[in-house]
Write a protein that holds these residues in place. Structure first.
Motif, PDB file in Angstrom:
ATOM      1  N   LEU A  16       0.649  -1.224   0.161  1.00 36.27           N
ATOM      2  CA  LEU A  16       0.033  -0.012  -0.139  1.00 36.27           C
ATOM      3  C   LEU A  16       0.980   1.176   0.504  1.00 36.27           C
ATOM      4  CD1 LEU A  16      -2.521  -0.871   2.560  1.00 36.27           C
ATOM      5  CD2 LEU A  16      -2.873  -1.033   0.000  1.00 36.27           C
ATOM      6  N   ARG A  17       1.931   0.895   0.662  1.00 33.90           N
ATOM      7  CA  ARG A  17       2.402   2.319   0.839  1.00 33.90           C
ATOM      8  C   ARG A  17       3.008   2.529  -0.520  1.00 33.90           C
ATOM      9  NH1 ARG A  17       4.552   0.642   5.349  1.00 33.90           N
ATOM     10  NH2 ARG A  17       6.714  -0.350   4.427  1.00 33.90           N
ATOM     11  N   ASN A  18       4.286   1.529  -1.404  1.00 34.89           N
ATOM     12  CA  ASN A  18       4.432   1.984  -2.875  1.00 34.89           C
ATOM     13  C   ASN A  18       3.377   2.368  -3.311  1.00 34.89           C
ATOM     14  OD1 ASN A  18       6.425  -0.784  -4.227  1.00 34.89           O
ATOM     15  ND2 ASN A  18       6.698   0.418  -2.156  1.00 34.89           N
ATOM     16  N   ILE A  19       2.125   2.226  -3.451  1.00 32.98           N
ATOM     17  CA  ILE A  19       0.684   2.583  -4.285  1.00 32.98           C
ATOM     18  C   ILE A  19       0.643   4.397  -4.323  1.00 32.98           C
ATOM     19  CG2 ILE A  19      -1.608   2.241  -4.446  1.00 32.98           C
ATOM     20  CD1 ILE A  19      -2.190  -0.733  -3.802  1.00 32.98           C
ATOM     21  N   CYS A  20       1.033   4.678  -3.056  1.00 35.91           N
ATOM     22  CA  CYS A  20       0.898   6.101  -2.416  1.00 35.91           C
ATOM     23  C   CYS A  20       2.014   6.489  -2.861  1.00 35.91           C
ATOM     24  CB  CYS A  20       0.803   6.111  -0.536  1.00 35.91           C
ATOM     25  SG  CYS A  20      -0.685   5.170   0.131  1.00 35.91           S
ATOM     26  N   ASP A  21       2.481   5.701  -2.756  1.00 36.27           N
ATOM     27  CA  ASP A  21       4.185   6.763  -2.976  1.00 36.27           C
ATOM     28  C   ASP A  21       4.524   6.886  -4.461  1.00 36.27           C
ATOM     29  OD1 ASP A  21       5.436   6.806  -0.913  1.00 36.27           O
ATOM     30  OD2 ASP A  21       6.788   4.914  -0.667  1.00 36.27           O
ATOM     31  N   ARG A  22       3.157   5.886  -5.334  1.00 35.37           N
ATOM     32  CA  ARG A  22       3.402   5.665  -6.809  1.00 35.37           C
ATOM     33  C   ARG A  22       2.544   7.339  -7.323  1.00 35.37           C
ATOM     34  NH1 ARG A  22       5.179   2.292 -10.143  1.00 35.37           N
ATOM     35  NH2 ARG A  22       6.619   1.891  -8.461  1.00 35.37           N
ATOM     36  N   GLU A  23       1.526   7.718  -6.612  1.00 41.00           N
ATOM     37  CA  GLU A  23       0.665   8.356  -7.064  1.00 41.00           C
ATOM     38  C   GLU A  23       0.968   9.845  -6.778  1.00 41.00           C
ATOM     39  OE1 GLU A  23      -2.202   7.628  -8.556  1.00 41.00           O
ATOM     40  OE2 GLU A  23      -1.109   5.951  -8.874  1.00 41.00           O
ATOM     41  N   ARG A  24       2.307   9.787  -5.362  1.00 47.95           N
ATOM     42  CA  ARG A  24       3.331  11.311  -4.879  1.00 47.95           C
ATOM     43  C   ARG A  24       4.063  11.375  -5.828  1.00 47.95           C
ATOM     44  NH1 ARG A  24       7.502   9.584  -0.846  1.00 47.95           N
ATOM     45  NH2 ARG A  24       8.008   8.957  -2.875  1.00 47.95           N
ATOM     46  N   ASP A  25       4.856  10.031  -6.747  1.00 52.64           N
ATOM     47  CA  ASP A  25       5.888  10.408  -7.462  1.00 52.64           C
ATOM     48  C   ASP A  25       5.272  11.000  -8.468  1.00 52.64           C
ATOM     49  OD1 ASP A  25       7.463   9.710  -6.013  1.00 52.64           O
ATOM     50  OD2 ASP A  25       8.026   7.673  -6.962  1.00 52.64           O
ATOM     51  N   LYS A  26       4.099  10.830  -9.360  1.00 51.76           N
ATOM     52  CA  LYS A  26       3.186  10.936 -10.744  1.00 51.76           C
ATOM     53  C   LYS A  26       2.936  12.418 -10.592  1.00 51.76           C
ATOM     54  CE  LYS A  26       0.096   7.813 -12.111  1.00 51.76           C
ATOM     55  NZ  LYS A  26      -0.928   6.954 -12.239  1.00 51.76           N
ATOM     56  N   GLU A  27       2.322  12.939  -9.731  1.00 55.64           N
ATOM     57  CA  GLU A  27       2.620  14.370  -9.621  1.00 55.64           C
ATOM     58  C   GLU A  27       3.339  15.090  -9.199  1.00 55.64           C
ATOM     59  OE1 GLU A  27      -0.437  15.724  -9.088  1.00 55.64           O
ATOM     60  OE2 GLU A  27      -2.136  14.736  -8.636  1.00 55.64           O
ATOM     61  N   PHE A  28       3.880  14.426  -8.605  1.00 60.92           N
ATOM     62  CA  PHE A  28       5.685  15.565  -8.552  1.00 60.92           C
ATOM     63  C   PHE A  28       6.180  15.660  -9.766  1.00 60.92           C
ATOM     64  CE2 PHE A  28       6.895  14.087  -4.000  1.00 60.92           C
ATOM     65  CZ  PHE A  28       6.604  15.899  -3.516  1.00 60.92           C
ATOM     66  N   LEU A  29       6.423  13.882 -10.329  1.00 63.48           N
ATOM     67  CA  LEU A  29       6.872  14.459 -12.160  1.00 63.48           C
ATOM     68  C   LEU A  29       6.322  15.140 -12.787  1.00 63.48           C
ATOM     69  CD1 LEU A  29       8.733  13.404 -14.285  1.00 63.48           C
ATOM     70  CD2 LEU A  29       7.186  11.299 -14.784  1.00 63.48           C
ATOM     71  N   ILE A  30       4.766  15.066 -13.035  1.00 67.37           N
ATOM     72  CA  ILE A  30       3.573  15.987 -13.642  1.00 67.37           C
ATOM     73  C   ILE A  30       4.101  17.911 -12.876  1.00 67.37           C
ATOM     74  CG2 ILE A  30       1.130  17.470 -13.596  1.00 67.37           C
ATOM     75  CD1 ILE A  30       2.179  14.805 -15.804  1.00 67.37           C
ATOM     76  N   ASN A  31       3.959  18.177 -11.846  1.00 67.59           N
ATOM     77  CA  ASN A  31       4.915  19.197 -11.596  1.00 67.59           C
ATOM     78  C   ASN A  31       6.514  19.572 -11.884  1.00 67.59           C
ATOM     79  OD1 ASN A  31       2.178  19.172 -10.039  1.00 67.59           O
ATOM     80  ND2 ASN A  31       3.151  18.632  -8.138  1.00 67.59           N
TER      81      ASN A  31
END
Length: 730
Positions: A620-635
């Motif tokens: 679950l942490r991996n899933i949350c981290d990935r969604e966060r990282d996708k936001e970071f990449l878009i930013n």
């Protein structure tokens, strides 16, 4: 008196065993006494008693005084004239009776000779070793020599003794080669897994004909290079014999990459065409590569071709026959050992080939045994067959490399060098003196592998490697640079220290062992300049800044991945301007998810399916981290103006060609000399090529491209990509 444990610690330290290390989580690990003992035994040191341990310590502490001459000296071309120290047992006042004749010979056989005697001998130091007086005398060369390999031969005489010895001298440049176009310029290239290429004409696995087409296509797109997986020889057998990173040899290549239809002797064959065509159609239809069937089909054709070649060319000494004989002569002992190994592997059992010399009959386990020598005589023709295959590979690969240069590619073929080769393979068979049998290379636990990694092949014993004049290392680097404009050295940390895991111990109980890094890096620089090959050092993972600084000093490009370039401890992505210029940057590798797989979380799904998560919380942490990282990449893309603010590209939407292009434009804006584009990223491949740590439950190294080469080449996504790089001055 020191205790037994203290003696073990001291001896381990003298042998380069690092007593402690810090893992990626910031935890300190102290190497256990049991691990140290296991490693010392593997290094063939006698630790059976305290007396023996003390003898080993004394032996190491008195080096180099207990040697007449060092086995090898590696120096910079700028540290000349050369000085070679000698260590001679001489009684007080007897120095004047010494007579020293010595010579230095280059690779062409040109020799300079010198004589020292009487008053011309100067003692620079002295020491008593085991009760005997030893003196140090420096042999001083005259003038400067060019880069290369030299042999120093010395004969020392007194009325009582005569001592002789040889030493290899390696004079190197201070940095690796960089193509003139990249001194102040930048370029980009495509990274492909050659085996995975699906095409209408290949034999079920990507081959040199596909590579030639890819080179021509990439050159037309103004790319500077084509990056390929290691082409090393492998067993071509599931489950453990299909990884290009676990070869039987790094000196020679896998014959499945041969463009069989481009071999003159094959074109002359007409028998069984219908039967072969049916098999080819079956292999082409498969979504996964069947290595055994492809290898069997190609080997059978090659045997028929060789029969014709042997009769019409080899025995007749035709031009073509003489070319093979010349190749065999040039390759020398390395090829003889490889081809003898291949012949033995196929003949020692009545079943399938056995690519593990430890399991052969006892008489063949030593390549220099009487039985092995008799085998070479008896099966000379079989051995020549395997040489024929490597000659064909060398010729086709050379032709493609030269074609890339003729088409104006600034780098050309960018090859990959695996970390090592398996202990039962052909590289290890003749190198048993320097192979650390009883241990494997690997990596300590990290955030990708909680239990650490065991790579399944043995390291080299540093002291034994040095005693051999580094020949094994030299040949490995040289043969992998041949015909290549660039070479990526996997796990560059392994030139500084390697993580040894003794047999029957988990990876968590391993220890780091130091290597003579300065010597190894200098040898790489020498071979780089000689072969006109630039070097990319894969410096990912837990690696000290001093390592990166040293690699930079030698002109080796760093290896930077978008996934890992963050503003730690802040996990946001590093801006393009903060990437180093002396680097290759990429999004991913074969061991990591493709950009489409990363964006969709496909790798996380697969790891969950494969049971790779220790508990649901980590998943679950991996899933949350990935969604966060996708936001970071878009930013990050928005901050660079690559995506407009308020863009409709949100993380909930699937990956698209437009977003993939934007991510590569982000890398195009870095100052890095090279940007490497994964073919799988552009064509939208969802699954990564390899899932580390998994053997049977994931099709590692077997997946073909989802679309054939004939559809990839006209794909508009690549022309758009090319224009983007040109816009960004690449």
């Amino acid at each position: 008196m020191p205790t037994h444990d203290e003696l073990i610690n001291e001896l381990a330290g003298l042998c380069g065993v690092i007593p402690e290390y810090w893992d990626i989580f910031g935890n300190k690990h102290t190497v256990s006494l049991e691990t140290q003992k296991a490693i010392l035994k593997i290094m063939r040191l006698n630790i059976g008693s305290e007396e023996n341990i003390q003898k080993e310590i004394a032996e190491l502490k008195t080096r180099p005084w207990n040697r007449f001459i060092e086995p090898v000296t590696v120096i910079s071309i700028n540290d000349q004239p050369l000085t070679i120290p000698l260590y001679i047992p001489v009684e007080e006042g007897k120095e004047s009776e010494l007579s020293i004749s010595w010579s230095i010979e280059n690779e062409s056989g040109q020799r300079a000779e010198f004589i020292l005697e009487g008053n011309s001998i100067t003692v620079s130091d002295q020491r008593r070793i085991n009760g005997k007086r030893h003196i140090k005398i420096n042999l001083n060369d005259r003038g400067n020599r060019g880069i290369g390999y030299y042999t120093v031969s010395v004969l020392c005489k007194t009325p009582e003794i005569e001592i002789s010895g040889k030493s290899r001298v390696i004079i190197t440049p201070d940095a690796c080669r960089l193509p003139a176009e990249l001194e102040h310029g930048k370029t980009w290239g495509l990274s492909i897994n050659l085996y995975s290429i699906r095409s209408d004409r290949n034999w079920g696995v990507g081959d040199f004909a596909d590579l030639k087409k890819l080179v021509e296509w990439a050159a037309g797109l103004k790319a500077g290079f084509i990056g390929i997986n290691p082409l090393h020889a492998i067993p071509n057998k599931k489950p453990f014999g299909i990884s290009p990173y676990s070869p039987i040899s790094r000196l020679y290549k896998n014959f499945i990459y041969l463009d069989v239809e481009n071999i003159p002797e094959v074109r002359e064959l007409t028998a069984h065409e219908k039967e072969i065509q049916d098999k080819l159609n079956e292999l082409r239809r498969e979504d996964l590569i069947d290595y055994e069937k492809v290898a069997s089909l190609k080997e059978n054709i090659l045997r028929s071709a060789f029969k014709s070649f042997y009769e019409n060319h080899y025995e007749q000494n035709s031009q073509r026959g003489l070319e093979l004989k010349n190749y065999i002569a040039q390759e020398g002992n390395d090829l003889e050992m490889f081809t003898t190994y291949m012949a033995l592997a196929s003949l020692v059992t009545h079943h399938s080939p056995l690519f593990s010399w430890q399991e052969w009959p006892d008489e063949y386990r030593n390549p220099y045994s009487y039985a092995s020598q008799e085998f070479k005589k008896t099966y000379k023709k079989v051995i020549i067959f395997h040489a024929y295959i490597q000659w064909l590979i060398d010729g086709q690969f050379r032709e493609i490399s030269e074609h890339a240069k003729d088409l104006g590619m600034s780098v050309g073929i960018y090859h990959d060098l695996a970390i090592g080769s398996i202990g039962g393979g052909s590289d290890a068979w003749p190198a048993q003196e320097i192979i650390a049998d009883g241990t494997d290379l690997g990596a300590p636990p990290d955030d990708f592998n909680a239990g650490g990694q065991n790579w399944g092949f043995p390291p080299l014993i540093p002291e034994k490697l040095k005693e051999s004049g580094y020949d094994y290392f030299i040949q490995t680097i040289r043969k992998n640079m041949k015909h290549c404009g660039a070479l990526r050295i996997d796990h560059a940390l392994g030139m500084f220290r390697q993580f040894w895991i003794p047999k029957d111990m988990p990876a968590s109980q391993g220890a780091y062992v130091r290597l003579p890094s300065e010597d190894l890096l200098r040898i790489i620089a020498l071979e780089s300049v000689r072969n006109k090959t630039m070097v990319i050092a894969e410096d990912l993972g837990t690696i000290g800044e001093n390592v990166r600084e040293t690699l930079l000093r030698f002109g080796m490009l760093s290896y930077r991945l978008l996934y890992f370039e963050r503003n730690y401890p802040d996990p946001s992505f590093t801006t393009p301007g903060r990437y180093p210029d002396t680097a290759l940057c990429a999004v991913t590798t074969h061991d990591l998810p493709t950009i489409y797989g990363w964006w969709s979380g496909r790798d996380i799904e697969e790891k969950k399916r494969l049971g790779m998560y220790p508990d649901e919380g980590v998943w679950l942490r991996n899933i949350c981290d990935r969604e966060r990282d996708k936001e970071f990449l878009i930013n990050a893309l928005r901050a660079e103006g690559i995506l407009p603010h308020g863009s409709e590209l949100f993380t909930s939407k699937p990956m698209s060609p437009e977003l993939c292009l934007a991510i590569y434009e982000f890398l195009a804006r870095t100052p890095c000399k090279l940007v490497c584009v994964s073919l799988d990223d552009v064509i939208g491949t969802p699954d990564q090529q390899n899932m580390p740590g998994i053997t049977d439950s994931y099709p590692s190294w077997m997946q073909k491209t989802p679309i054939p080469l004939e559809q990839i080449i006209p794909d508009v996504r690549f022309s758009v990509l090319s224009k983007m790089f040109q816009k960004n001055s690449r």
